[in-house]
Write a protein that holds these residues in place. Structure first.
Motif, PDB file in Angstrom:
ATOM      1  N   VAL A  72       0.850  -1.192   0.000  1.00  0.00           N
ATOM      2  CA  VAL A  72       0.000   0.000   0.000  1.00  0.00           C
ATOM      3  C   VAL A  72       0.883   1.240   0.000  1.00  0.00           C
ATOM      4  O   VAL A  72       1.783   1.383   0.828  1.00  0.00           O
ATOM      5  CB  VAL A  72      -0.948   0.014   1.219  1.00  0.00           C
ATOM      6  N   THR A  73       0.667   2.136  -0.954  1.00  0.00           N
ATOM      7  CA  THR A  73       1.517   3.309  -1.118  1.00  0.00           C
ATOM      8  C   THR A  73       0.753   4.603  -0.857  1.00  0.00           C
ATOM      9  O   THR A  73      -0.475   4.640  -0.877  1.00  0.00           O
ATOM     10  CB  THR A  73       2.121   3.353  -2.528  1.00  0.00           C
ATOM     11  N   GLU A  74       1.516   5.656  -0.666  1.00  0.00           N
ATOM     12  CA  GLU A  74       0.954   6.981  -0.412  1.00  0.00           C
ATOM     13  C   GLU A  74       0.291   7.516  -1.676  1.00  0.00           C
ATOM     14  O   GLU A  74       0.771   7.309  -2.790  1.00  0.00           O
ATOM     15  CB  GLU A  74       2.088   7.920   0.007  1.00  0.00           C
ATOM     16  N   THR A  75      -0.826   8.213  -1.514  1.00  0.00           N
ATOM     17  CA  THR A  75      -1.495   8.791  -2.677  1.00  0.00           C
ATOM     18  C   THR A  75      -2.245  10.047  -2.258  1.00  0.00           C
ATOM     19  O   THR A  75      -2.477  10.296  -1.068  1.00  0.00           O
ATOM     20  CB  THR A  75      -2.465   7.774  -3.313  1.00  0.00           C
ATOM     21  N   SER A  76      -2.612  10.853  -3.246  1.00  0.00           N
ATOM     22  CA  SER A  76      -3.405  12.058  -2.997  1.00  0.00           C
ATOM     23  C   SER A  76      -4.031  12.492  -4.313  1.00  0.00           C
ATOM     24  O   SER A  76      -3.693  11.981  -5.383  1.00  0.00           O
ATOM     25  CB  SER A  76      -2.540  13.190  -2.409  1.00  0.00           C
ATOM     26  N   TRP A  77      -4.934  13.458  -4.242  1.00  0.00           N
ATOM     27  CA  TRP A  77      -5.594  13.968  -5.436  1.00  0.00           C
ATOM     28  C   TRP A  77      -4.626  14.854  -6.228  1.00  0.00           C
ATOM     29  O   TRP A  77      -3.899  15.657  -5.652  1.00  0.00           O
ATOM     30  CB  TRP A  77      -6.824  14.784  -5.068  1.00  0.00           C
ATOM     31  N   SER A 110      -3.680   2.499  -6.110  1.00  0.00           N
ATOM     32  CA  SER A 110      -3.954   2.589  -4.679  1.00  0.00           C
ATOM     33  C   SER A 110      -5.451   2.799  -4.433  1.00  0.00           C
ATOM     34  O   SER A 110      -6.274   2.124  -5.033  1.00  0.00           O
ATOM     35  CB  SER A 110      -3.103   3.691  -4.041  1.00  0.00           C
ATOM     36  N   THR A 111      -5.823   3.758  -3.593  1.00  0.00           N
ATOM     37  CA  THR A 111      -7.224   3.916  -3.196  1.00  0.00           C
ATOM     38  C   THR A 111      -8.048   4.757  -4.167  1.00  0.00           C
ATOM     39  O   THR A 111      -9.171   5.143  -3.843  1.00  0.00           O
ATOM     40  CB  THR A 111      -7.302   4.516  -1.779  1.00  0.00           C
ATOM     41  N   THR A 135      -5.577  -0.072 -11.946  1.00  0.00           N
ATOM     42  CA  THR A 135      -5.195  -1.387 -11.435  1.00  0.00           C
ATOM     43  C   THR A 135      -4.281  -1.255 -10.224  1.00  0.00           C
ATOM     44  O   THR A 135      -3.570  -0.268 -10.058  1.00  0.00           O
ATOM     45  CB  THR A 135      -4.456  -2.217 -12.505  1.00  0.00           C
ATOM     46  N   ASP A 136      -4.303  -2.291  -9.396  1.00  0.00           N
ATOM     47  CA  ASP A 136      -3.399  -2.372  -8.256  1.00  0.00           C
ATOM     48  C   ASP A 136      -3.287  -3.832  -7.852  1.00  0.00           C
ATOM     49  O   ASP A 136      -4.200  -4.630  -8.109  1.00  0.00           O
ATOM     50  CB  ASP A 136      -3.914  -1.533  -7.076  1.00  0.00           C
ATOM     51  N   VAL A 137      -2.185  -4.175  -7.220  1.00  0.00           N
ATOM     52  CA  VAL A 137      -1.983  -5.549  -6.762  1.00  0.00           C
ATOM     53  C   VAL A 137      -2.759  -5.828  -5.482  1.00  0.00           C
ATOM     54  O   VAL A 137      -3.023  -6.984  -5.148  1.00  0.00           O
ATOM     55  CB  VAL A 137      -0.475  -5.820  -6.548  1.00  0.00           C
ATOM     56  N   SER A 138      -3.154  -4.784  -4.765  1.00  0.00           N
ATOM     57  CA  SER A 138      -3.812  -4.934  -3.470  1.00  0.00           C
ATOM     58  C   SER A 138      -5.331  -4.946  -3.612  1.00  0.00           C
ATOM     59  O   SER A 138      -5.938  -3.962  -4.057  1.00  0.00           O
ATOM     60  CB  SER A 138      -3.393  -3.791  -2.536  1.00  0.00           C
ATOM     61  N   ALA A 139      -5.950  -6.042  -3.213  1.00  0.00           N
ATOM     62  CA  ALA A 139      -7.409  -6.135  -3.269  1.00  0.00           C
ATOM     63  C   ALA A 139      -8.062  -5.177  -2.282  1.00  0.00           C
ATOM     64  O   ALA A 139      -9.147  -4.637  -2.542  1.00  0.00           O
ATOM     65  CB  ALA A 139      -7.847  -7.573  -2.975  1.00  0.00           C
ATOM     66  N   VAL A 185     -14.215   5.066 -14.771  1.00  0.00           N
ATOM     67  CA  VAL A 185     -13.062   4.322 -14.264  1.00  0.00           C
ATOM     68  C   VAL A 185     -13.443   2.856 -14.036  1.00  0.00           C
ATOM     69  O   VAL A 185     -14.403   2.554 -13.333  1.00  0.00           O
ATOM     70  CB  VAL A 185     -12.549   4.938 -12.948  1.00  0.00           C
ATOM     71  N   THR A 186     -12.679   1.958 -14.645  1.00  0.00           N
ATOM     72  CA  THR A 186     -12.820   0.524 -14.416  1.00  0.00           C
ATOM     73  C   THR A 186     -11.677   0.068 -13.521  1.00  0.00           C
ATOM     74  O   THR A 186     -10.507   0.344 -13.811  1.00  0.00           O
ATOM     75  CB  THR A 186     -12.763  -0.259 -15.740  1.00  0.00           C
ATOM     76  N   LEU A 187     -12.002  -0.613 -12.441  1.00  0.00           N
ATOM     77  CA  LEU A 187     -11.004  -1.065 -11.478  1.00  0.00           C
ATOM     78  C   LEU A 187     -10.753  -2.558 -11.642  1.00  0.00           C
ATOM     79  O   LEU A 187     -11.695  -3.340 -11.819  1.00  0.00           O
ATOM     80  CB  LEU A 187     -11.477  -0.774 -10.055  1.00  0.00           C
TER      81      LEU A 187
END
Length: 270
Positions: A72-77, A110-111, A135-139, A185-187
């Protein structure tokens, strides 16, 4: 809070195998991120993390939680700003008119703040024919992105008031991304070590920001090769400001846009 060399070695190898993320020299990070999992398992005391690592060995579901805690990595708008301005001012015009939707891939999303920021940016610029794959590796982070629900602290991190009023709506104690953005957006869960996810055609822009830094050089090269396989010949690769494919994969040339780290395929459009 202690972590033995044996426990750290097990976690580092597990995470490397499952996600290619390198944890060398990050013993404190591993211990701090596993501490809440140890507490949730009812383990206390100075050796709680070590006991937790011993507990999860051979238990697939718990091992998955360990990996997710590490990736899980840091993210922001609108993180760093410049890449999003470049998207509509430089990249989309350079791609020219299309008879198909613009295809954007947000890898390591990420989120969800990055892909939703991409969608907001394009909508603000009047671009309506586009799709974003995130996409992300973390469910677990993908589940949060799918919920498209953010608290006051999360929306305060980079989201302009103008965007907040138009693209999110307040319900109860949280902000929810409006369908006009969410529907673009498709996740999908995806490991960058696996074959790249298909687009409808090829991707015109790939956001791979602040992801390569977690990999060793060999893995960075493999990931860049996979991106090449799904990027349109005239497409763009957007990296984090401290990241570069130069010296790793010779197929790329930098696009000189201030404040960004953006690349095109060598031999493609100037």
């Amino acid at each position: 809070m202690s972590l033995s060399a044996q426990s750290f070695g097990y976690v580092a190898e597990l995470v490397r195998r499952e996600s290619a993320v390198e944890l060398a020299g990050k013993e404190y990070l591993v211990a701090s991120r596993l501490a809440p999992l140890a507490r949730a398992a009812g383990l206390e005391g100075a050796h709680a993390v070590d006991r937790y690592v011993h507990l999860v060995r051979g238990r697939r579901e718990d091992a998955r939680r360990v990996v997710e805690a590490m990736v899980v990595t840091e993210t922001s708008w609108f993180r760093d700003g410049a890449p999003f301005r470049a998207l509509t001012r430089e990249l989309v015009p350079a791609l020219g008119l299309r008879r198909r939707p613009l295809q954007v891939w947000s890898a390591g999303c990420s989120t969800g703040q990055e892909p939703y920021s991409v969608a907001m940016t394009l909508l603000d610029a009047g671009t309506t024919d586009f799709a974003v794959l995130a996409t992300d590796v973390s469910a677990s982070v993908l589940a949060r992105a799918a919920a498209a629900r953010y608290d006051d602290l999360e929306v305060s991190r980079g989201l302009p008031d103008s965007a907040l009023g138009r693209f999110l709506t307040r319900r109860g104690d949280a902000w929810h991304v409006r369908p006009v953005v969410r529907g673009r957006v498709t996740l999908r869960r995806h490991n960058l070590l696996e074959p790249s996810p298909p687009a409808r055609g090829r991707f015109d822009v790939v956001f791979l920001r602040n992801v390569l830094m977690y990999f060793d050089l060999r893995t960075r090269g493999a990931v860049l090769e996979r991106v090449r396989s799904v990027l349109a010949p005239d497409g763009f690769l957007v990296l984090g400001t401290t990241e570069t494919p130069l010296g790793i994969d010779p197929a790329w040339v930098r696009v000189k846009i201030p404040g960004t780290s953006i690349y095109r395929l060598l031999g493609g459009p100037a």
